[in-house]
Motif scaffolding. Structure first.
Motif, PDB file in Angstrom:
ATOM      1  N   LYS A  62       0.722  -1.085   0.266  1.00  0.00           N
ATOM      2  CA  LYS A  62       0.069  -0.147  -0.550  1.00  0.00           C
ATOM      3  C   LYS A  62       0.873   1.429  -0.251  1.00  0.00           C
ATOM      4  O   LYS A  62       2.152   1.526  -0.291  1.00  0.00           O
ATOM      5  N   SER A  63       0.708   2.286   1.096  1.00  0.00           N
ATOM      6  CA  SER A  63       1.858   3.317   1.269  1.00  0.00           C
ATOM      7  C   SER A  63       2.002   3.563   1.951  1.00  0.00           C
ATOM      8  O   SER A  63       3.367   4.334   2.491  1.00  0.00           O
ATOM      9  N   SER A  64       3.372   1.673   2.674  1.00  0.00           N
ATOM     10  CA  SER A  64       4.292   2.011   3.378  1.00  0.00           C
ATOM     11  C   SER A  64       5.097   1.274   2.763  1.00  0.00           C
ATOM     12  O   SER A  64       5.659   0.256   2.025  1.00  0.00           O
ATOM     13  N   VAL A  65       6.438   1.724   3.650  1.00  0.00           N
ATOM     14  CA  VAL A  65       7.787   1.298   3.498  1.00  0.00           C
ATOM     15  C   VAL A  65       8.803   0.477   4.151  1.00  0.00           C
ATOM     16  O   VAL A  65       8.556   1.408   5.104  1.00  0.00           O
ATOM     17  N   ALA A  66       8.813  -0.857   4.253  1.00  0.00           N
ATOM     18  CA  ALA A  66       9.820  -0.911   5.911  1.00  0.00           C
ATOM     19  C   ALA A  66      11.733  -1.147   4.950  1.00  0.00           C
ATOM     20  O   ALA A  66      11.526  -2.220   4.067  1.00  0.00           O
ATOM     21  N   GLN A  67      12.294  -0.596   6.029  1.00  0.00           N
ATOM     22  CA  GLN A  67      13.529  -1.513   5.772  1.00  0.00           C
ATOM     23  C   GLN A  67      14.283  -2.350   7.294  1.00  0.00           C
ATOM     24  O   GLN A  67      13.538  -2.291   8.169  1.00  0.00           O
ATOM     25  N   VAL A  68      13.980  -3.164   6.568  1.00  0.00           N
ATOM     26  CA  VAL A  68      14.950  -4.350   7.432  1.00  0.00           C
ATOM     27  C   VAL A  68      16.387  -4.902   7.510  1.00  0.00           C
ATOM     28  O   VAL A  68      16.643  -5.165   6.015  1.00  0.00           O
ATOM     29  N   LYS A  69      16.744  -5.284   8.264  1.00  0.00           N
ATOM     30  CA  LYS A  69      18.566  -5.448   8.783  1.00  0.00           C
ATOM     31  C   LYS A  69      18.401  -6.647   9.302  1.00  0.00           C
ATOM     32  O   LYS A  69      17.873  -6.308  10.755  1.00  0.00           O
ATOM     33  N   LYS A 116      12.393  -0.037   9.854  1.00  0.00           N
ATOM     34  CA  LYS A 116      11.940   1.153  10.044  1.00  0.00           C
ATOM     35  C   LYS A 116      11.502   1.313   9.182  1.00  0.00           C
ATOM     36  O   LYS A 116      10.865   0.531   8.130  1.00  0.00           O
ATOM     37  N   VAL A 117      10.043   1.534   9.697  1.00  0.00           N
ATOM     38  CA  VAL A 117       9.020   1.586   8.560  1.00  0.00           C
ATOM     39  C   VAL A 117       8.311   2.726   8.696  1.00  0.00           C
ATOM     40  O   VAL A 117       7.909   3.087   9.876  1.00  0.00           O
ATOM     41  N   ASN A 118       7.272   3.026   7.441  1.00  0.00           N
ATOM     42  CA  ASN A 118       6.562   4.800   7.765  1.00  0.00           C
ATOM     43  C   ASN A 118       5.645   4.229   6.958  1.00  0.00           C
ATOM     44  O   ASN A 118       5.576   3.944   5.832  1.00  0.00           O
ATOM     45  N   GLY A 119       4.657   4.735   6.795  1.00  0.00           N
ATOM     46  CA  GLY A 119       3.936   5.485   6.079  1.00  0.00           C
ATOM     47  C   GLY A 119       2.475   4.589   6.125  1.00  0.00           C
ATOM     48  O   GLY A 119       2.842   3.382   6.319  1.00  0.00           O
ATOM     49  N   GLY A 120       1.544   4.288   5.891  1.00  0.00           N
ATOM     50  CA  GLY A 120       0.236   4.141   5.396  1.00  0.00           C
ATOM     51  C   GLY A 120      -0.295   2.987   6.818  1.00  0.00           C
ATOM     52  O   GLY A 120      -0.113   4.572   7.966  1.00  0.00           O
ATOM     53  N   GLY A 121      -1.192   2.017   7.644  1.00  0.00           N
ATOM     54  CA  GLY A 121      -1.291   1.392   8.868  1.00  0.00           C
ATOM     55  C   GLY A 121      -0.935   0.668   9.002  1.00  0.00           C
ATOM     56  O   GLY A 121      -0.307   0.884   8.346  1.00  0.00           O
ATOM     57  N   PHE A 122      -1.318  -0.135  10.328  1.00  0.00           N
ATOM     58  CA  PHE A 122      -0.632  -1.028  10.932  1.00  0.00           C
ATOM     59  C   PHE A 122      -1.286  -2.567   9.540  1.00  0.00           C
ATOM     60  O   PHE A 122       0.110  -2.971   9.431  1.00  0.00           O
ATOM     61  N   THR A 123      -1.867  -1.977   8.460  1.00  0.00           N
ATOM     62  CA  THR A 123      -1.466  -3.783   7.865  1.00  0.00           C
ATOM     63  C   THR A 123      -0.807  -3.423   6.629  1.00  0.00           C
ATOM     64  O   THR A 123      -0.002  -4.100   6.306  1.00  0.00           O
ATOM     65  N   GLY A 124      -0.640  -1.955   5.950  1.00  0.00           N
ATOM     66  CA  GLY A 124       0.243  -2.032   4.915  1.00  0.00           C
ATOM     67  C   GLY A 124       1.637  -2.176   5.754  1.00  0.00           C
ATOM     68  O   GLY A 124       2.525  -2.841   4.716  1.00  0.00           O
ATOM     69  N   GLN A 125       1.840  -2.027   6.629  1.00  0.00           N
ATOM     70  CA  GLN A 125       3.043  -1.613   7.813  1.00  0.00           C
ATOM     71  C   GLN A 125       3.465  -2.907   8.214  1.00  0.00           C
ATOM     72  O   GLN A 125       4.933  -3.897   7.493  1.00  0.00           O
ATOM     73  N   VAL A 165       6.982 -14.300  -1.412  1.00  0.00           N
ATOM     74  CA  VAL A 165       7.873 -13.058  -2.571  1.00  0.00           C
ATOM     75  C   VAL A 165       7.553 -12.771  -3.200  1.00  0.00           C
ATOM     76  O   VAL A 165       8.500 -11.593  -3.563  1.00  0.00           O
ATOM     77  N   THR A 166       6.218 -12.598  -3.631  1.00  0.00           N
ATOM     78  CA  THR A 166       5.594 -11.959  -4.505  1.00  0.00           C
ATOM     79  C   THR A 166       5.336 -10.313  -3.659  1.00  0.00           C
ATOM     80  O   THR A 166       4.326 -10.090  -2.582  1.00  0.00           O
ATOM     81  N   ARG A 167       4.719  -8.758  -4.123  1.00  0.00           N
ATOM     82  CA  ARG A 167       4.727  -7.943  -3.518  1.00  0.00           C
ATOM     83  C   ARG A 167       3.060  -7.443  -3.944  1.00  0.00           C
ATOM     84  O   ARG A 167       2.889  -7.935  -5.197  1.00  0.00           O
ATOM     85  N   ASP A 168       2.546  -7.049  -3.059  1.00  0.00           N
ATOM     86  CA  ASP A 168       1.070  -7.447  -3.256  1.00  0.00           C
ATOM     87  C   ASP A 168       0.928  -5.926  -3.334  1.00  0.00           C
ATOM     88  O   ASP A 168       1.064  -5.152  -3.036  1.00  0.00           O
ATOM     89  N   ALA A 169       1.302  -6.029  -5.046  1.00  0.00           N
ATOM     90  CA  ALA A 169       0.553  -4.373  -5.764  1.00  0.00           C
ATOM     91  C   ALA A 169      -0.621  -3.633  -5.671  1.00  0.00           C
ATOM     92  O   ALA A 169      -1.062  -2.375  -6.312  1.00  0.00           O
ATOM     93  N   ARG A 170      -1.489  -4.376  -4.614  1.00  0.00           N
ATOM     94  CA  ARG A 170      -3.099  -3.205  -5.036  1.00  0.00           C
ATOM     95  C   ARG A 170      -2.761  -2.180  -4.075  1.00  0.00           C
ATOM     96  O   ARG A 170      -2.157  -1.987  -2.804  1.00  0.00           O
ATOM     97  N   GLN A 171      -3.648  -1.114  -4.827  1.00  0.00           N
ATOM     98  CA  GLN A 171      -3.495   0.723  -4.449  1.00  0.00           C
ATOM     99  C   GLN A 171      -4.286   0.918  -4.132  1.00  0.00           C
ATOM    100  O   GLN A 171      -5.393  -0.007  -4.988  1.00  0.00           O
ATOM    101  N   LYS A 172      -5.234   1.421  -3.402  1.00  0.00           N
ATOM    102  CA  LYS A 172      -6.260   2.518  -3.339  1.00  0.00           C
ATOM    103  C   LYS A 172      -6.512   3.109  -4.834  1.00  0.00           C
ATOM    104  O   LYS A 172      -5.554   3.783  -4.639  1.00  0.00           O
ATOM    105  N   GLU A 173      -7.811   2.731  -4.807  1.00  0.00           N
ATOM    106  CA  GLU A 173      -8.321   3.681  -6.146  1.00  0.00           C
ATOM    107  C   GLU A 173      -8.634   5.112  -5.976  1.00  0.00           C
ATOM    108  O   GLU A 173      -8.981   5.646  -4.815  1.00  0.00           O
TER     109      GLU A 173
END
Length: 137
Positions: free
Chosen positions: A13-20, A66-75, A111-119
């Motif tokens: 969705k609109s969330s981005v997470a950087q994982v270490k 480190k995660v930002n943007g979106g809500g809990f489900t998107g994050q 492995v597949t990114r969920d590409a669904r976005q808000k219409e």
């Protein structure tokens, strides 16, 4: 001996997470807080743990996110994809195991990114598809 760091970036969705991901005892930190403190629902925590459970690595790695943007489900979805990508990077470096993580993770659909976005909202409508109430008179 220095700890090897495995990185993964996840988006949903609109969330981005950087994982270490480093070898450790299974501690997960999200934006400097414990994962159970950061997410209010246990289902979110279970959801982001799925790649680790599928590959039997719940207590193998310490994960800092480190995660930002979106809500809990998107994050949660973004973190899950980030963890999956970090696991794939770890698997690429340590190829001594004959059955790879990729097969397991791909079969589970991580492995597949969920590409669904808000219409987008259309003109003349109240929302993306919600039309104003029809009045005959």
């Amino acid at each position: 001996m220095e700890k090897k760091i495995y990185l993964g970036t996840g988006r949903r969705k609109s969330s981005v997470a950087q994982v270490k991901m480093t070898s450790g005892s299974g501690k997960i930190t999200v934006n400097g807080r414990d994962v159970r403190e950061f997410f209010p629902y246990e289902t979110n925590v279970m959801d982001l743990m799925q790649p680790l459970v599928a590959t039997n690595n719940e207590k193998t790695f310490d994960i800092d996110v480190k995660v930002n943007g979106g809500g809990f489900t998107g994050q949660t979805g973004a973190i899950r994809l980030g963890i999956t990508r970090a696991l794939l990077e770890y698997d690429k470096v340590n190829e001594e195991s004959e059955n790879s993580y990729r097969k397991v993770l791909k079969r589970a659909g991580f492995v597949t990114r969920d590409a669904r976005q808000k219409e987008r909202k259309k003109p003349g409508l109240k929302a993306a598809r919600r039309a104003p109430q029809f009045s005959k008179r």
